[in-house]
Design a protein around this motif. Sequence first.
Motif, PDB file in Angstrom:
ATOM      1  N   LEU A  39      35.081 -23.976 -71.879  1.00 11.05           N
ATOM      2  CA  LEU A  39      36.325 -23.378 -72.602  1.00 11.05           C
ATOM      3  C   LEU A  39      37.601 -23.826 -71.752  1.00 11.05           C
ATOM      4  N   ASN A  40      37.511 -24.162 -70.537  1.00 11.07           N
ATOM      5  CA  ASN A  40      38.588 -24.554 -69.603  1.00 11.07           C
ATOM      6  C   ASN A  40      38.875 -25.769 -69.116  1.00 11.07           C
ATOM      7  N   ASP A  58      39.372 -24.896 -77.121  1.00 12.65           N
ATOM      8  CA  ASP A  58      38.754 -23.765 -77.090  1.00 12.65           C
ATOM      9  C   ASP A  58      37.325 -24.087 -77.625  1.00 12.65           C
ATOM     10  N   ILE A 107      41.221 -20.169 -70.818  1.00 12.20           N
ATOM     11  CA  ILE A 107      40.606 -19.347 -72.034  1.00 12.20           C
ATOM     12  C   ILE A 107      39.329 -18.732 -71.426  1.00 12.20           C
ATOM     13  N   SER A 128      36.973 -15.835 -75.516  1.00 11.14           N
ATOM     14  CA  SER A 128      37.946 -16.158 -76.512  1.00 11.14           C
ATOM     15  C   SER A 128      39.629 -15.625 -76.311  1.00 11.14           C
TER      16      SER A 128
END
Length: 628
Positions: free
Chosen positions: A5-6, A362, A401, A405
């Motif tokens: 997510l990052n 994301d 993130i 989420s």
Amino acid sequence: MKTGLNKLRLMLSAALAAAALCQSCVGDVATPEVESDDWIDIRTPPIVNITANAIVSDGQGRLYLGGDEYVPLWRSTDDGLMWTEKSTGLKPYCAVTALAVKGGETVFAALNGGGVFVSRNHGDRWTQVNNHLTDLNVLSLTIAADGQIIAGTYSGKIFRSIDDGGVWVEAEDDSIGAAVRALVTDSAGTIYAGTSGDGVFFSADSGRTWTASSSGLGDPFIYCLAIDNEGYILAGSGLFKRIYRSAGAGEPWVRIDGGAISGYIRTIATDRTGNIFAGTSGCGVFCSRDGGDSWERGETGLQGLSVGSLVCADDAMLAGTASYGVFRSIDGGNTWSPARNYSPTDPHQYESLRSPNYLSVDSCGTYYLFNKYWLLRSRDAGETWVRACYVLWGALYCLAIHPNSSLIAGTSQGIYISTDSGESWSEAYMSSSGSLRVHALEVARNGAIFARTEDGVIRSENGGTFWTNVLSEATVTSIATGAGGCVYLGTNYQGVLGSSDDGDTWRRMTDSLTVYSIAADRVGNVFAISNNGMLCSSDGGNTWKTIQLGEDHYWPIFVYNMVAAPGGEVAVVFDGEGKLYISEDCFSSWKTVPVPYTDSSISLSPDGHLFISEQSSPGLHRSREPLF
């Protein structure tokens, strides 16, 4: 450990000095042919940062907004939902400081340094009317009971005109010696002037003569005036954060805020039901529903914003902010939502436009483009964008993130968290002094959040509710999380520091270097840009080697930034000279890929696509094929 997510996107801000450390490893470089269709151009909308210094209603369904020197005048015909620029004829590069409407048709605009302008066609065209106006730094306007236009200036002079600005006449006395910040006319025709240091004055003869009326005022800096529904005069102070009320000309002032308001009072207004609203510097809007006996802050939407103008429209209360445009409330000030639609005549002429600097994606494919001024969101791969960040207090420096989420934002005033894709934000970590610059954020796979602040490195293990300082002895430049839950810090003069227990203890992993940027993946690879070159470790930081981008690219070089795929599939370095260097074998060999820009930011999405966003002009490109 850093999740998909990052992005391991870390800016390097200085040129690197040449030197060798440990074993040198120079890889082979291939330069393939790159077709123009290797990159997909993603259109991004122009962003105009709207500053609303003044808002006024003409009583006939039209609203006028006075902005900054780049976008000076806007008009809305739908209760402030959509705004269209109406600046034709205004003096360029002069901010609008005040607005006034006469008879519902004639609109006056005061410009700081430009004097007064008038429009007789609802703002479509403006004409300068400065004859005999000897101070062009006009700060305030009001319409007298007999139709004269009254103008207050920075020098303390007050002017009046009986012919809509055709000729101006200065007030007959010079009793006011401070800037006239506010003007208002009551139902009896008395005009009141709020000054920056001399308190309040009133005039009973349409501005010819003025009399001091400051008995009971505990603050001589009065930045705003208003008339409530019962005819009382309201005054907001710009020094001691107070609100006063007076029965009228010469009557004493009584403080009514009760100490409940934080932030300097910048504007006051009332709605049709008698509610009193106070816009503040940095603390949003406060409301009193009982004539000033008690005050409460709006629940959502405006926290942390500076509100410089308020007006009651037909079906909504409008608040004008610094840099974030207009917000509307249809529930008496409990909640506020931003007006999102602004149509500038030529958006690319304004210096307030900011191109995309950084991008995060994301796991659901939502794009977030941001820089220190704004945050954009797209849920359709960049086809359409909405502005998501309206309520952060301070400049936006970094975005992460969380696995759940949530968005985590690091700003010049602390850390904020959003659980609704940036629609609303709550404070997660603020300094007791009210100012805490957050330079970097990282989220481990277990959800632990690490932040680099001016006070050191802090950690939250419960989604941002509680924070612990885990390192304050070193000057940290960058943070990365990698395999096995390890956390890596780049520092000034102490090299790379590592922790395998979520920051409870730290050990030095390199010599005493200055590390400008650091990145890691989930399989144990760590690499850093230092004053001794580019370093790589394939065993979680236990041993290191220097790496070279090829025989044609030796140190010192300017590395703009670098990213690594979470699973170690690929690493990408951007040199700031229009070339990407991509390695798929842990830095043993590299291939070069020309890119459209030289001053860009790069990032990898969870599905393997590489994104490049230019920082000096609008532009965002995505690789047509994923890198892994």
